[in-house]
Design an enzyme around this catalytic site. Structure first.
Site, short mmCIF file in Angstrom:
data_model
loop_
_atom_site.label_atom_id
_atom_site.label_comp_id
_atom_site.label_asym_id
_atom_site.label_seq_id
_atom_site.Cartn_x
_atom_site.Cartn_y
_atom_site.Cartn_z
N HIS A 168 -15.86 57.65 2.76
CA HIS A 168 -14.26 57.18 2.04
C HIS A 168 -13.49 57.47 3.03
CE1 HIS A 168 -16.36 56.71 -2.40
NE2 HIS A 168 -16.40 55.41 -1.30
N CYS A 264 -10.46 62.64 -3.99
CA CYS A 264 -11.06 62.22 -5.22
C CYS A 264 -11.05 61.97 -6.20
CB CYS A 264 -12.34 62.76 -4.95
SG CYS A 264 -13.49 62.26 -2.46
#
Length: 705
Positions: A168, A264
């Site tokens: 990511h 996150c």
């Protein structure tokens, strides 16, 4: 506390590592401590609450990764783009996050079901609100970026991730207040790093070393001048302090086991909006069509890999598989690229694989007129070795004079196209620009993989693991083809370096010329000098060819030869005068075999026959290889690569060199129709002559009927 900053979190009530969908999860299934995870999450939650407002979404049982709210979606103002998770293990989270957004008054935009985008995990706003950094490569698709730009009315800057550990964008990239950026450059491809450097000045770029990167230092929460992050090195903390930031470390080891950290575990739902920032996206998409043995010959895989390796993305729109063993397949693929420049690079390589636009898309190619002799337009198409056709007046026109590294000049009346070297361009010539309206005509690779077999053979030999028996097998095949070409009236061209003479190959190459296996000779000043030296003085570069040892004063032999030939006025005159009575150049003169000796800056003399004008030498080389069926390249990398660039597809090229890098270099230059033989060139020629002598009967087509 910043009252205008709100962050969404989800308690880790059901958190665990239940599956593997990223490298960090490997080996950690059910090894996370629920107690420690809750403790670490609460500490992070409390730290964030001290500087921002925290909202909570209720966790849902069965979805352990719901704690990572960064992947819920991407929020700007009252609008949110809901995530479309790549892995089925997380797709069940989508309705829970959608419900929360709708309950809190957001307008929810949903991407097509088959278009992955994983929210703020792969999309990070510049902290000043100037643009959106959007990642792709592992979890999110490039094609999602135009939707985001439209729905959120913002500029999107696309970045390609290439290290699977940083799957990511937020795992390796963290925009900070004041225009600063914390990031790990090796996680991105070269193009993306250039984009970053163009947007962020050096003094604002804070580069993270690998030790901190793998501890998710970039996966941090930034609120004004505060950075909340997992434990990091003293060096990085000092860098951040010098930039005016206050670091608050909080251990998040339990969440690292699932591939996440502070960022996150959070989703910022209040992002800065600038009134003068509007939707902008540089992504370009095109549809291509491919036909052939796409699967068994590996063409489709090669094309798709090419797209990805060049920072692009693809989607197969239509695929028709051939129903019979010999049937061909067809495919339509939409190719996307982050910029026009990248798209042009991708399309150029796809065209070499035979890709063409759908027939209804284009009637004529784009052209620009030459305004300065010898100078092409900036975006001119660079030709390849493959037979090429271009669209002129709504019809496909064959390009003549096919070769590498040239421009394509077209005329409309009558429709025509030809390859022209840059130096030969004239003012007023219409030169093709871009990559639209062009296709290459490549022979269909059979299911037996004929072309692939040759490529494997080439790679095997180039790897330097060939045995003498392997070389002999290749020589047998080469000899058979040479015999066929000669007896059918074909043409064989030899490009040779002085190593041919040094290794004792002169007598064998002379035999090939004498027996009609050579129809043109290309080389430099050196091969002629040392061939004549060997023929008249018995040495090559001063080494006795019979005993293999240097002779006294031998280092002057080649200069004496040059001087003598210059006295006669040239090689032909020296042969006619009887000064040269044997050797390669002697046989060329006696058998009327044309040759061209291209000079260089290092040449002694040179010989009168050596062409010291490089442009004229190139032109002469090009003339001599016209109509060639085979080219033997014998231990001369420079001349071989030059010849390879001039040679169209379909000509068999045999490259012989003791150095595997030479044949690899030839292949890298695009000369793909090659057979590489890694061996001593003198030994090769000896084996070749012996094999040709064994083929005593001329090849006759009638005998095979």
């Amino acid at each position: 506390m910043a009252d205008d900053i709100r962050i969404l979190m989800c308690p880790p009530d059901h958190y665990d590592v239940d599956y593997v969908i990223n490298p960090w999860m490997e080996g950690n299934i059910h090894k996370s401590s629920q107690e420690r995870a809750v403790e670490q999450w609460k500490k992070l939650h409390q730290t964030i609450k001290e500087c921002a407002i925290v909202d909570l979404v209720k966790p849902a049982k069965g979805w352990p990764d719901m704690v990572f709210t960064a992947n819920a979606g991407l929020v700007l103002g009252e609008n949110v783009v809901l995530s479309r998770f790549y892995h089925k293990e997380r797709q069940g989270e989508e309705p829970y996050f959608k419900a929360w957004f709708e309950e809190n008054g957001f307008t929810v935009y949903e991407l097509p079901q088959d278009l992955p985008f994983e929210g703020a995990g792969d999309a990070l706003f510049d902290r000043e609100g100037r643009w959106l950094w959007a990642g792709y490569g592992f979890r999110s698709e490039l094609d999602s970026h135009p939707y985001i730009a439209k729905w959120l009315d913002t500029e999107v800057v696309s970045l390609r991730l290439i290290d699977e550990r940083f799957y990511h964008l937020d795992t390796c990239f963290c925009p900070l207040s004041g225009g600063y950026l914390l990031y790990y450059p090796p996680a991105f491809d070269a193009y993306s790093n250039r984009v970053i450097e163009m947007r962020i000045p050096p003094e604002k770029r804070i580069i993270v070393e690998e030790l901190d990167a793998v501890n998710f230092a970039c996966n941090a929460v930034n609120v004004n001048d505060i950075i909340i992050m997992n434990l990091v090195s003293r060096t990085l903390k000092e860098k951040l302090a010098e930039a005016g930031f206050k670091v608050r470390e909080t251990p998040l080891t339990e969440f690292l086991k699932a591939g996440g950290a502070a960022k996150c575990l959070t989703l910022r739902v209040t992002e800065p909006i600038l009134p003068d920032v509007h939707a902008t996206v540089s992504i370009e998409s095109r549809v291509i069509r491919m036909e052939g043995h796409l699967l068994d010959a590996g063409i489709l895989n090669q094309a798709l890999d090419l797209v990805v390796e060049n920072s692009g993305s693809f989607r197969v729109l239509n695929f028709n598989l051939g129903v019979e063993r010999n049937s061909t397949s067809s495919a339509e693929v939409r190719v996307s690229a982050p910029s026009h420049q990248i798209m042009e690079e991708i399309m150029t390589e796809l065209i070499d694989l035979g890709a063409v636009p759908p027939p209804q898309e284009l009637c004529d190619i784009n052209t620009e007129t030459v305004t300065q002799g010898g100078v092409a337009p900036d975006d001119f198409y660079v030709s390849t070795i493959y037979p090429t056709e271009v669209r002129v007046n709504c019809e496909w026109v064959q390009v003549t004079g096919q070769r590498m590294d040239a421009a394509i000049v077209v005329t409309s009346n009558p429709p025509s196209a030809r390859c022209v070297l840059l130096r030969d361009l004239q003012v007023g010539d219409r030169v093709m620009v871009g990559v639209e309206g062009i296709r290459t005509i490549k022979k269909v690779e059979s299911h037996e993989g004929g072309t692939r077999k040759e490529n494997k053979e080439f790679a095997f030999m180039a790897a330097g693991v060939s045995s003498e028996r392997r070389v002999e097998l290749l020589v047998e095949q080469i000899a058979w083809e040479m015999r066929q070409i000669r007896d059918q009236g074909g043409k064989i061209v030899v490009t040779a370096g002085p190593v041919v003479i040094h290794t004792g190959g002169a007598q064998h190459l002379s035999h090939l010329v004498r027996e009609g296996y050579v129809h043109a000779l290309l080389g430099g000043n050196a091969i002629a000098v040392h061939d004549i030296e060997q023929a008249t003085m018995g040495t090559s570069l001063g080494v006795d060819m019979q005993r293999g040892i240097p002779v006294r004063g031998g280092h002057r032999h080649h200069l004496k030869i040059i001087n003598s030939v210059r006295r006669y006025g040239g090689i032909r005159q020296a042969v006619e005068a009887g000064f040269i009575s044997k050797g390669v150049m002697y046989e060329c003169v006696k058998n009327n075999i044309p040759y061209c000796l291209a000079g260089s800056i290092r040449d002694d003399g040179p010989l009168p026959d050596t062409e010291m004008n490089l442009v004229r030498a190139q032109s002469r080389y090009s003339e001599l290889i016209q109509g060639a069926d085979m080219i033997l390249m014998l231990s001369s990398m420079l001349h071989s690569i030059g010849v390879g660039n001039m040679t169209p597809s379909g000509v068999k090229m045999v490259c012989v060199d003791i150095n595997p890098a030479v044949v690899t270099k030839l292949s890298d230059r695009g000369s793909v129709e090659s057979v590489g033989v890694v061996t001593d060139v003198g030994l090769f020629l000896s084996l070749l002559v012996r094999q040709l002598q064994q083929l005593t009967r001329p090849y006759s087509l009638a005998e095979t009927l």
